[in-house]
Write an enzyme that holds these catalytic residues in place. Structure first.
Site, PDB file in Angstrom:
ATOM      1  CE  LYS A   1      -4.429  -1.097   1.955  1.00 47.55           C
ATOM      2  NZ  LYS A   1      -5.296  -0.855   3.105  1.00 47.55           N
TER       3      LYS A   1
ATOM      4  N   GLY B   1       8.142  -6.702  10.183  1.00 44.94           N
ATOM      5  CA  GLY B   1       7.546  -8.032  10.180  1.00 44.94           C
ATOM      6  C   GLY B   1       7.646  -8.736   8.834  1.00 44.94           C
TER       7      GLY B   1
ATOM      8  N   GLY C   1       5.624  -1.504  11.579  1.00 37.32           N
ATOM      9  CA  GLY C   1       4.919  -0.236  11.778  1.00 37.32           C
ATOM     10  C   GLY C   1       5.694   0.667  12.723  1.00 37.32           C
TER      11      GLY C   1
HETATM   12  C1  3PG Z   1       3.002  -6.040  14.500  1.00 37.21           C
HETATM   13  O1  3PG Z   1       3.118  -7.213  14.139  1.00 37.21           O
HETATM   14  O2  3PG Z   1       2.903  -5.110  13.690  1.00 37.21           O
HETATM   15  C2  3PG Z   1       3.054  -5.753  15.974  1.00 37.21           C
HETATM   16  O3  3PG Z   1       3.104  -6.919  16.735  1.00 37.21           O
HETATM   17  C3  3PG Z   1       1.868  -4.893  16.363  1.00 37.21           C
HETATM   18  O4  3PG Z   1       0.686  -5.567  16.087  1.00 37.21           O
HETATM   19  P1  3PG Z   1      -0.585  -4.735  15.613  1.00 37.21           P
HETATM   20  O5  3PG Z   1      -0.240  -4.117  14.291  1.00 37.21           O
HETATM   21  O6  3PG Z   1      -1.699  -5.737  15.544  1.00 37.21           O
HETATM   22  O7  3PG Z   1      -0.840  -3.693  16.682  1.00 37.21           O
END
Ligand code: 3PG
Ligand code: MG
Length: 405
Positions: A202, A360, A384
């Site tokens: 995105k 991630g 993030g």
């Molecule tokens: C992630 O994997 O981005 C973190 O563990 C935070 O999880 P979330 O985006 O569900 O808050």
């Protein structure tokens, strides 16, 4: 004010320390497919055990909606953590209920427990301050001190990340400290040339970071699903590829701004175009301005950067001194569309400088493609979180630990 470290908590012998980790790992049918976040959490656990504390770990996994959901149980994570520690990990089947209380009460000094998924409780992620506060107070009642080490979640204002840190003596763990050391090198005085590689699907998710980074970087390489919005901004047809039409004007603005700043936005010159989404799709390499001129016509679907682009990206990366990479270049989960991501990862392992894999998806990608963690300067546990840090946003889970950017 600087980040409070574990030393600021004083002697921990015999004390019960609540430790917030981000053990949100990908699972497939109950099996952990990438244990990177668990491994990254081990050093702080070991430090606290070594200090004679009772270590009570709390974490979320996935996004259950405030109620128990077997699919998001942390039980498999407890088992993996015990293997990595070479020591038992007591698992509580609730978070602030009778099992958690009993588990904490029975824990010996130097022992480790993991409580069930925080997000099984609505108070953890509630939008209401009072509800988060109430849940955090129940968590706080379980311990004497709080160590926050879930870097991947510091951008969330959630009970175990923010409020809990205000209710007990609190400090950052060694993973957060290590992540910040590296990210600071990216924001404060990166060695040049400084290149940022952005992928993922995105554009709108990454726009903030593009705007913030343009004045700081020498080159910005664009791959992943969002490359098609850039191609469209340059007037090219993109077939059935991912396109965020409402972002085209913003992207045009960035292209103009990059020109003015003398920053090189490097866009793909070729892409891998498929007949459909799937590992068995017909596919071929097309020039970036000829996506609709293949036999698939307007149905052509761009799923990876092409080989010429991969080679160009790899050159830019290898000749940089600092590189931050977030987001796969293509659909790496499907073998025919993994080459671009693999080329970027390989180049990152070869740089003479600092190469950071942020997040991630990109971290999971390099491991799925069989790279070893040790081949990279740093693999961040936060996607993030690291992007928001680079954007210059205030992160609640860091500020509450004394951090100021
Ligand atoms: C992630 O994997 O981005 C973190 O563990 C935070 O999880 P979330 O985006 O569900 O808050
Ligand atoms: Mg996330």
């Amino acid at each position: 004010m600087a980040l409070r470290t574990i030393e600021s908590l004083g002697a921990l012998t015999g004390k019960t320390v609540l430790l917030r980790c981000d053990l949100n790992v990908p699972l497939q049918d109950g099996v952990i497919t990438d244990d990177g976040r668990i491994r990254a959490s081990v050093p702080t656990v070991t430090d606290l055990v070594g200090a004679g504390a009772r270590v009570v770990i709390v974490s979320h996994l996935g996004r259950p909606e405030g109620a128990p959901d077997e699919r998001y149980s942390l039980a498999p994570v407890a088992a993996r953590l015990a293997e990595l520690l070479g020591a038992p990990v007591a698992f509580a089947t609730d978070t602030v209920g009778p099992d958690a209380e009993a588990t904490v009460r029975d824990l010996p000094a130097g022992g480790v427990a993991l409580l069930e998924n925080l997000r099984f409780n609505p108070g953890e992620t509630s939008k209401q301050d009072a509800e988060r506060q109430e849940f955090a107070a129940k968590l706080a009642a379980l311990g004497d001190a709080f160590v926050s080490d879930g870097f991947g979640v510091v951008h969330r204002k959630q009970a175990s990340v923010y409020e809990l840190a205000t209710l007990l003596p609190s400090a950052a763990g060694t993973l957060i400290a290590a992540e910040l050391d590296v990210l600071n090198r990216l924001t404060e005085s990166p060695e040049r040339p400084y290149t940022v590689v952005l992928g993922g699907s995105k554009v709108s998710d990454k726009l903030g970071v593009i705007g913030h980074l343009l004045p700081k970087v020498d080159s910005l390489l664009i791959g992943g699903g969002m490359l098609f919005t850039f191609l469209a901004a340059n007037g090219h047809k993109v077939g059935a590829s991912l396109l965020e039409a409402d972002q085209i004007d913003t992207v045009k603005g960035y292209l103009v701004e990059a020109e003015r700043l003398g920053v090189d936005i490097v866009l793909p010159t070729d892409v891998v175009v498929a007949s459909k989404f799937g590992a068995d799709a017909e596919h071929l390499v097309a020039p970036a301005d000829g996506i609709e001129d293949t036999p698939f016509g307007a149905a052509g679907l761009g799923l990876d950067i092409g080989p010429a682009t991969s080679a160009r990206f790899a050159d830019v990366i290898r000749s940089s001194k600092t590189v931050f990479w977030n987001g796969p270049m293509g659909v790496f989960e499907l073998a025919p569309f993994a080459a671009g991501t693999e080329a970027v990862a390989a180049a990152l392992t070869e740089i003479d400088g600092l190469g950071v894999v942020g997040g991630g998806d990109s971290a999971a990608a390099v491991r799925a493609l069989k790279f070893d963690d040790s081949q990279f300067g740093h693999i961040s546990t936060g996607g993030g979180a690291s992007l928001e840090f680079l954007e210059g946003k205030k992160l609640p889970g860091l500020e509450v630990l004394g951090w100021q950017q």
